[in-house]
Each structure stands twice: as C-alpha cells, then as structure tokens.
Enzyme design. Sequence first.
Site, PDB file in Angstrom:
ATOM      1  N   TYR A  83     -21.573 -50.574   0.683  1.00 21.30           N
ATOM      2  CA  TYR A  83     -21.735 -49.695  -0.476  1.00 21.30           C
ATOM      3  C   TYR A  83     -20.943 -48.406  -0.293  1.00 21.30           C
ATOM      4  O   TYR A  83     -20.173 -48.001  -1.169  1.00 21.30           O
ATOM      5  CB  TYR A  83     -23.211 -49.389  -0.691  1.00 21.30           C
ATOM      6  CG  TYR A  83     -23.459 -48.245  -1.663  1.00 21.30           C
ATOM      7  CD1 TYR A  83     -23.176 -48.383  -3.022  1.00 21.30           C
ATOM      8  CD2 TYR A  83     -23.957 -47.030  -1.214  1.00 21.30           C
ATOM      9  CE1 TYR A  83     -23.389 -47.338  -3.905  1.00 21.30           C
ATOM     10  CE2 TYR A  83     -24.179 -45.984  -2.084  1.00 21.30           C
ATOM     11  CZ  TYR A  83     -23.882 -46.136  -3.427  1.00 21.30           C
ATOM     12  OH  TYR A  83     -24.097 -45.085  -4.302  1.00 21.30           O
ATOM     13  N   TRP A 142     -29.535 -39.260  -3.087  1.00 23.54           N
ATOM     14  CA  TRP A 142     -30.973 -39.462  -3.287  1.00 23.54           C
ATOM     15  C   TRP A 142     -31.375 -39.253  -4.753  1.00 23.54           C
ATOM     16  O   TRP A 142     -32.307 -38.512  -5.072  1.00 23.54           O
ATOM     17  CB  TRP A 142     -31.756 -38.516  -2.381  1.00 23.54           C
ATOM     18  CG  TRP A 142     -31.582 -38.728  -0.900  1.00 23.54           C
ATOM     19  CD1 TRP A 142     -30.524 -39.360  -0.274  1.00 23.54           C
ATOM     20  CD2 TRP A 142     -32.463 -38.323   0.133  1.00 23.54           C
ATOM     21  NE1 TRP A 142     -30.713 -39.346   1.083  1.00 23.54           N
ATOM     22  CE2 TRP A 142     -31.892 -38.727   1.372  1.00 23.54           C
ATOM     23  CE3 TRP A 142     -33.671 -37.640   0.158  1.00 23.54           C
ATOM     24  CZ2 TRP A 142     -32.490 -38.474   2.600  1.00 23.54           C
ATOM     25  CZ3 TRP A 142     -34.271 -37.392   1.375  1.00 23.54           C
ATOM     26  CH2 TRP A 142     -33.695 -37.805   2.581  1.00 23.54           C
TER      27      TRP A 142
END
Length: 307
Positions: free
Chosen positions: A124, A149
């Site tokens: 990723y 996040w």
Amino acid sequence: MRILLTGTGGQVGGALQPLLARLGTIIAPDINEFDLSKPDRLVGGLDTFQPDLIINPAAYTAVDRAEDECELAFRINAGGPEVIAQWAAKRRVPLVHFSTDYVFDGSGKAPWREDSPTRPLSVYGASKLAGDTAICAAGGPHLIARTSWVYAAKGANFLRTIARLAAERKELRIVADQIGAPTTARTIANAIADIVLPNLSNLNELFARKGGVVNLVCVGETSWHGFASAIVTSLRSRGLPVEVERIVPIATADFPTKAKRPGNSRLDVSRLNRQFGVVTPTWQKALSLELNDFVALQHQAAQRANS
C-alpha cells in the site's frame, strides 16, 4: 468552474463535496464512469468531463489485502493518478491528490517532513509513493496532501469499529506503540477548501510556487490505544451504550498483520501553517466534533428503527 471530484462515496471525497458545491459544477463520477483500476480508460472520461480543477481522494486503501493484490493496488494508486496528472499537466489543470504516512518506514520519533526520505514498508505504501512520484514527474500544477489515520462519523474506520466493539465486549486490546495523529475527513476537507477557495483564480500560480507535497494532519499525537481510550470515554460521556471495562495496551508484535505498519506516523505540519496559512485543530477537538455527528447518526438510526 467544473470540478472533477473522485471518491465521493469515501470519507474525504464525501466531506469535500458540499464544501466545493458552491464553486460551480461538481463532476462526481461513479466507478463505472471513472475507474482508477483501468488507467487506459481514464483519458476518455477526462476528455468528456473537461474539468477546470481535479481533486482526487479516490484510492485503494485495503492495507493488508494490498499485500495479495499488489497489481490492483498499483493500478489504482499509481497508474490512475499518473494518467490523470499527465492529462492535467498538458492542459495546465490544477490537481489536488492525497497521500499517506505509509510512504515512510516509521523509524525514530521525530515528525516526518515533506522532504524526509521515503521507504514504505508495505505494498500500500509503495503504491501511494509511486503515485506521488508520477504526479510530480508529470510537471503540472499540483498539491499532494499527505495525511494519516483518517476517520469520520460515517464509513468503515477506527472510530466506528471501536464504538461497535466497546458496546459488545468487556475488554479491548489495542496497539500502543504506533504513534500518529488521528485526523478527521472533515479536517482534511476544510484545509483543502481553505487553500483552494480563496485562490481559484490563481491556483496554477499558487501550486507552482507552494505546491508539491504538504503534510495535512490534526495537531498533536497519540497511540491507537490512546485514540481508542478517548473514543470510549467520549462515547460514555455522551450516553451511548458502552460495555467495555478495560482497554489493554499491547505491542504491535502482539497483533500481527499481513502488512507492516509504521511505528512513527508523526507528520510535521509546519509547512501547511507557514506556506498556506492553514492551522488544523488538535486531534482531541476534531474527535469531539466528529463524535457529535456520530451520536446524532446513532440517534437517527434508532428513531428509524422504532418508527
């Protein structure tokens, strides 16, 4: 103005859409009309849409699954953005794109700067870095907002997972040795709007002078354990059902995942403040605002279920 906004079904795209709607025509294609996993078909869509501004939050974000779907992750996160960036560069159409803390290896404790050495630990992260590199190489006016996040009151994310588990379990075991700044999609959208809206007439010039990569996260830092604890405390104070009694801090090694996560996800936002005059809220304040929306959504769902 015609604004191509991808990923409106996701967290950041969904938060951006209402902020940008007043600027002109929002082109928000679904995956059948504009599929980043098929880069060779994107030019036709771009020629049809003829956008004056492109904002691309769409991405492959299944971090663990990417380890088994490497080719797909790279098509969506690198191949698609490369085609978009090349099309935009030829026509001098400004492009806003989104990146991630996963481009770093998570070593040390110092916040990562925009020019810090990159060394992704996962497929990723590598696919997102490849997309960043391709956009920069295209040479057009662009801004790559690097964030971390990300969560929201809607969608699949850490906040909603913790809220669900806290209502079901007596104990949660949460990683405490990964450090970063939980950042709401609302914070990201507001920051991009604060950059774009006052500069619509000179975005090309602005991105030429100040563009490239900019870190965009909430202020402060915590661990996933600290984040989870704050969520549970806030849910309880707002009267939502919470069964959990213990939130146990654990090490990353105690919670193995297919993809390796960076231990240090701190991002330095001084360039965002200095170059663009944007100051993001603390992660605690942003969480409080998001939980207000989350609670409202829960109450609405309960009312529908009882009607």
